[in-house]
Design a protein around this motif. Structure first.
Motif, PDB file in Angstrom:
ATOM      1  N   LYS A 142    -102.435 -85.216  60.952  1.00 12.00           N
ATOM      2  CA  LYS A 142    -101.127 -84.747  61.442  1.00 12.00           C
ATOM      3  C   LYS A 142    -100.725 -83.447  60.754  1.00 12.00           C
ATOM      4  O   LYS A 142    -100.318 -82.487  61.405  1.00 12.00           O
ATOM      5  CB  LYS A 142    -100.086 -85.846  61.205  1.00 12.00           C
ATOM      6  N   SER A 143    -100.829 -83.412  59.437  1.00  9.49           N
ATOM      7  CA  SER A 143    -100.401 -82.212  58.703  1.00  9.49           C
ATOM      8  C   SER A 143    -101.223 -80.997  59.123  1.00  9.49           C
ATOM      9  O   SER A 143    -100.684 -79.901  59.325  1.00  9.49           O
ATOM     10  CB  SER A 143    -100.589 -82.426  57.193  1.00  9.49           C
ATOM     11  N   ILE A 144    -102.527 -81.192  59.248  1.00  7.32           N
ATOM     12  CA  ILE A 144    -103.402 -80.068  59.606  1.00  7.32           C
ATOM     13  C   ILE A 144    -103.134 -79.654  61.054  1.00  7.32           C
ATOM     14  O   ILE A 144    -103.121 -78.455  61.384  1.00  7.32           O
ATOM     15  CB  ILE A 144    -104.884 -80.442  59.362  1.00  7.32           C
TER      16      ILE A 144
ATOM     17  N   ALA B 252     -92.242 -82.271  44.185  1.00  5.53           N
ATOM     18  CA  ALA B 252     -93.496 -81.866  44.828  1.00  5.53           C
ATOM     19  C   ALA B 252     -93.336 -82.103  46.317  1.00  5.53           C
ATOM     20  O   ALA B 252     -93.223 -83.244  46.752  1.00  5.53           O
ATOM     21  CB  ALA B 252     -94.658 -82.692  44.274  1.00  5.53           C
ATOM     22  N   SER B 253     -93.281 -81.047  47.116  1.00  8.85           N
ATOM     23  CA  SER B 253     -93.134 -81.200  48.569  1.00  8.85           C
ATOM     24  C   SER B 253     -93.911 -80.110  49.284  1.00  8.85           C
ATOM     25  O   SER B 253     -93.606 -78.919  49.163  1.00  8.85           O
ATOM     26  CB  SER B 253     -91.655 -81.116  48.976  1.00  8.85           C
ATOM     27  N   ALA B 254     -94.921 -80.551  50.024  1.00  6.69           N
ATOM     28  CA  ALA B 254     -95.722 -79.586  50.780  1.00  6.69           C
ATOM     29  C   ALA B 254     -94.920 -78.979  51.911  1.00  6.69           C
ATOM     30  O   ALA B 254     -95.180 -77.845  52.329  1.00  6.69           O
ATOM     31  CB  ALA B 254     -96.961 -80.276  51.330  1.00  6.69           C
ATOM     32  N   GLN B 255     -93.943 -79.728  52.404  1.00  4.98           N
ATOM     33  CA  GLN B 255     -93.137 -79.184  53.507  1.00  4.98           C
ATOM     34  C   GLN B 255     -92.281 -78.031  53.015  1.00  4.98           C
ATOM     35  O   GLN B 255     -92.195 -76.987  53.668  1.00  4.98           O
ATOM     36  CB  GLN B 255     -92.274 -80.283  54.117  1.00  4.98           C
TER      37      GLN B 255
ATOM     38  N   SER C 279     -99.131 -80.817  45.625  1.00  5.78           N
ATOM     39  CA  SER C 279     -98.854 -81.461  46.915  1.00  5.78           C
ATOM     40  C   SER C 279     -99.913 -80.939  47.882  1.00  5.78           C
ATOM     41  O   SER C 279    -100.636 -79.990  47.563  1.00  5.78           O
ATOM     42  CB  SER C 279     -97.452 -81.104  47.400  1.00  5.78           C
ATOM     43  N   ARG C 280     -99.984 -81.524  49.057  1.00  2.83           N
ATOM     44  CA  ARG C 280    -101.073 -81.161  49.987  1.00  2.83           C
ATOM     45  C   ARG C 280    -101.114 -79.642  50.201  1.00  2.83           C
ATOM     46  O   ARG C 280    -100.069 -79.000  50.342  1.00  2.83           O
ATOM     47  CB  ARG C 280    -100.949 -81.933  51.303  1.00  2.83           C
ATOM     48  N   ASP C 281    -102.327 -79.116  50.206  1.00  2.30           N
ATOM     49  CA  ASP C 281    -102.480 -77.654  50.206  1.00  2.30           C
ATOM     50  C   ASP C 281    -103.066 -77.123  51.513  1.00  2.30           C
ATOM     51  O   ASP C 281    -103.717 -76.078  51.534  1.00  2.30           O
ATOM     52  CB  ASP C 281    -103.347 -77.215  49.006  1.00  2.30           C
TER      53      ASP C 281
ATOM     54  N   ILE D 179     -98.405 -89.961  48.965  1.00  2.18           N
ATOM     55  CA  ILE D 179     -96.992 -90.178  49.277  1.00  2.18           C
ATOM     56  C   ILE D 179     -96.771 -90.889  50.607  1.00  2.18           C
ATOM     57  O   ILE D 179     -95.832 -91.682  50.744  1.00  2.18           O
ATOM     58  CB  ILE D 179     -96.196 -88.837  49.175  1.00  2.18           C
ATOM     59  N   ASP D 180     -97.641 -90.662  51.590  1.00  4.00           N
ATOM     60  CA  ASP D 180     -97.448 -91.311  52.892  1.00  4.00           C
ATOM     61  C   ASP D 180     -98.136 -92.675  52.984  1.00  4.00           C
ATOM     62  O   ASP D 180     -98.001 -93.374  53.990  1.00  4.00           O
ATOM     63  CB  ASP D 180     -98.000 -90.415  54.014  1.00  4.00           C
ATOM     64  N   GLU D 181     -98.907 -93.032  51.961  1.00  7.05           N
ATOM     65  CA  GLU D 181     -99.751 -94.223  52.069  1.00  7.05           C
ATOM     66  C   GLU D 181     -99.144 -95.456  51.404  1.00  7.05           C
ATOM     67  O   GLU D 181     -99.762 -96.521  51.385  1.00  7.05           O
ATOM     68  CB  GLU D 181    -101.136 -93.938  51.472  1.00  7.05           C
TER      69      GLU D 181
ATOM     70  N   GLU E 113     -89.082 -92.062  44.278  1.00  8.41           N
ATOM     71  CA  GLU E 113     -87.783 -92.072  44.979  1.00  8.41           C
ATOM     72  C   GLU E 113     -87.856 -91.289  46.297  1.00  8.41           C
ATOM     73  O   GLU E 113     -87.054 -91.503  47.200  1.00  8.41           O
ATOM     74  CB  GLU E 113     -86.642 -91.548  44.083  1.00  8.41           C
ATOM     75  N   GLU E 114     -88.845 -90.383  46.411  1.00 10.39           N
ATOM     76  CA  GLU E 114     -89.031 -89.646  47.674  1.00 10.39           C
ATOM     77  C   GLU E 114     -89.216 -90.586  48.868  1.00 10.39           C
ATOM     78  O   GLU E 114     -88.916 -90.236  50.003  1.00 10.39           O
ATOM     79  CB  GLU E 114     -90.261 -88.749  47.578  1.00 10.39           C
ATOM     80  N   LEU E 115     -89.744 -91.795  48.599  1.00  5.21           N
ATOM     81  CA  LEU E 115     -89.990 -92.724  49.707  1.00  5.21           C
ATOM     82  C   LEU E 115     -88.705 -93.146  50.396  1.00  5.21           C
ATOM     83  O   LEU E 115     -88.721 -93.638  51.518  1.00  5.21           O
ATOM     84  CB  LEU E 115     -90.743 -93.966  49.212  1.00  5.21           C
TER      85      LEU E 115
HETATM   86  C1  S3P Z   1     -96.224 -83.345  54.926  1.00  2.00           C
HETATM   87  C2  S3P Z   1     -95.740 -83.441  53.644  1.00  2.00           C
HETATM   88  C3  S3P Z   1     -95.183 -84.667  53.089  1.00  2.00           C
HETATM   89  C4  S3P Z   1     -95.513 -85.879  53.935  1.00  2.00           C
HETATM   90  C5  S3P Z   1     -95.353 -85.633  55.397  1.00  2.00           C
HETATM   91  C6  S3P Z   1     -96.235 -84.484  55.853  1.00  2.00           C
HETATM   92  C7  S3P Z   1     -96.738 -82.043  55.389  1.00  2.00           C
HETATM   93  O1  S3P Z   1     -93.782 -84.543  53.006  1.00  2.00           O
HETATM   94  O2  S3P Z   1     -94.715 -86.981  53.554  1.00  2.00           O
HETATM   95  O3  S3P Z   1     -95.691 -86.783  56.149  1.00  2.00           O
HETATM   96  O4  S3P Z   1     -97.447 -82.013  56.421  1.00  2.00           O
HETATM   97  O5  S3P Z   1     -96.463 -81.034  54.728  1.00  2.00           O
HETATM   98  P1  S3P Z   1     -93.084 -83.828  51.728  1.00  2.00           P
HETATM   99  O6  S3P Z   1     -93.630 -82.486  51.655  1.00  2.00           O
HETATM  100  O7  S3P Z   1     -91.625 -83.840  52.029  1.00  2.00           O
HETATM  101  O8  S3P Z   1     -93.434 -84.710  50.567  1.00  2.00           O
END
Ligand code: S3P
Length: 438
Positions: free
Chosen positions: A24-26, A169-172, A196-198, A318-320, A341-343
């Motif tokens: 989804k993110s990609i 830490a938030s990739a969004q 966070s996801r890169d 974080i999503d798992e 707490e992000e959950l």
């Molecule tokens: C995502 C980042 C995560 C994740 C979300 C998808 C992304 O959120 O929970 O499902 O694609 O950048 P946060 O960046 O708010 O942790």
């Protein structure tokens, strides 16, 4: 209104070879960067989930010609960094926090204004985390009550580069700032408190835009070049594979192969946590797809042990956690998660909704402001409310495999946001899952 409900009978074992949906993110990032590139990009393996379809619809409304998706293939006629057009109506991003936050970064740099809205869940999610740093760059963005959507973005403001230290830490948020940074004067640097996801950084580089990483700091320079159209393949989503990793681990006699799943180090917390709990997960056929590491994951059932989850793994999984909480409920001893707490601000309050659901199945759960303690034991059948959260719904479908009776999960419609083929894949693997409702 009737909801889509799942009913899962205990069973298994789970066997065979599965390909889960695209990441989804990609997928979101592939649509966004292709739209901003010069030329025609072709994406394959795209997730055709509602969240990604929402991003595609938003770019169509912004004047980008997009063909598909058909069988995961999407063709995007990129308009370049300065080619987006003013949309005729507010952009409705449905359930998708990723779409809204990433688009906020991109749209605050455009010469026109926009308004971003979403469904009931998205309209309750925090947006100041993204609006505040963008304002530091010179953007004018208004949020609604308590910092939630709608977002009203006033365009036409010149942006300045910033150095921004992310509070969480938030990739969004990181990605939103980097997207705005493509248009800002000078350098924009985001400093992460934890990785966070890169995917944004990798993909920007893949489209030919320079991105620098030095330790925890990621920097782009505004106007440093154009994005060039690419052919891009999206790996399968580890976050979707997670439900099957847990399912095969907890059902005796199982052995499942999940093919070509993304195993990016900033996403693989689920594998590391399950292995710490004693799971048998092997990684085979390792390769690279469009700048992302992928592998087949072979998972066999195992006696899981409760653990204290290492805090550094929390942002990497974080999503798992909905799936991991089910693993914990089937493990020997107690699993403790803190620092999460992000959950509480995901598609639902995942700590509260999961605690309530597990308790309904007879599991001993203690809730903390920032986590849960779950003591494994026998699971009873019961009726669960998913809270409209796709990952909660799928997690309880997995729990149903090990319950003493049928588990009914209410309000599963949103599974279509991230994993439209879930029911078919689950049945293929050996779940006794029926769906009722529209
Ligand atoms: C995502 C980042 C995560 C994740 C979300 C998808 C992304 O959120 O929970 O499902 O694609 O950048 P946060 O960046 O708010 O942790």
């Amino acid at each position: 209104m009737a909801t889509v409900d799942y009913s899962v009978r205990p069973g298994g074992p789970l066997t065979g070879t599965l390909r889960v949906a695209g990441d989804k993110s990609i997928s979101h990032r592939a649509v966004i960067l292709s739209a901003l590139a010069v030329g025609r990009s072709e994406i394959t393996g795209l997730l055709e989930g509602e969240d990604v379809l929402g991003t595609i619809a938003a770019f169509r409304a912004l004047g980008v010609a997009i063909e598909g998706p058909v069988d995961g293939r999407l063709v995007v006629e990129g308009v370049g960094l300065h080619g987006l057009k003013v949309p005729q109506a507010p952009l409705d991003l449905g359930n998708s926090g990723t779409s809204m936050r990433l688009l906020a970064g991109l749209l605050c740099a455009q010469p026109f204004g926009t308004r971003l809205v979403g469904d009931e869940s998205l309209m309750r999610r925090p947006m100041e985390r993204v609006a505040a740093p963008l304002r530091l760059m010179g953007a004018v963005i208004e949020t609604g009550d308590r910092g939630c959507p709608p977002l009203h973005i006033v365009g036409g403001r010149p942006l300045q580069g910033v150095v921004y230290r992310l509070p969480v830490a938030s990739a969004q948020v990181k990605s939103a700032i980097l997207l705005a940074g493509l248009y800002a004067q000078g350098h924009t640097t985001v400093i992460e408190p934890a990785p966070s996801r890169d995917h944004s950084e990798r993909m920007l580089a893949g489209f030919g835009y320079p991105v620098r990483r030095e330790g925890a700091a990621i920097t782009v320079e505004g106007g440093a070049g154009a994005l060039q159209a690419v052919r891009l393949a999206v790996p399968s989503d580890l976050s979707s594979a997670a439900f099957f990793l847990v399912a095969a681990s907890i059902v005796p006699g199982s052995c499942l192969r999940l093919v070509q799943v993304g195993v990016n180090p900033t996403r693989r917390g689920i594998i590391d946590i399950l292995r710490l709990m004693g799971a048998h997960i092997d990684q085979e056929n390792e390769t690279w797809v469009s700048g992302e590491p992928v592998a087949d994951l072979v998972v066999r059932s195992a006696d899981l042990q409760g653990i204290t989850i290492p805090p550094e793994l929390v942002p990497l999984a974080i999503d798992e956690f909905p799936a991991l909480f089910v693993a914990a409920a089937c493990a020997r001893g107690t699993t403790v998660l803190r620092g999460a707490e992000e959950l509480r601000v995901k598609e639902s309050d995942r700590l509260a909704v999961m605690a309530r659901g597990l308790a309904a199945l007879g599991v001993a759960v203690q809730e903390f402001p920032d986590g849960l303690a779950i003591t494994g034991g026998p699971l009873a059948g019961g009726v669960i409310d998913s809270g409209g959260d796709h990952r909660v719904a799928m997690a309880f479908a997995v729990a149903g495999l090990r319950a003493a009776g049928t588990v009914v999960i209410r309000d599963c419609r949103n599974v279509a946001t991230s994993f439209p083929g879930f029911v078919d894949r689950a049945r293929e693997a050996g779940f006794a899952l029926t769906v009722t409702g529209p």
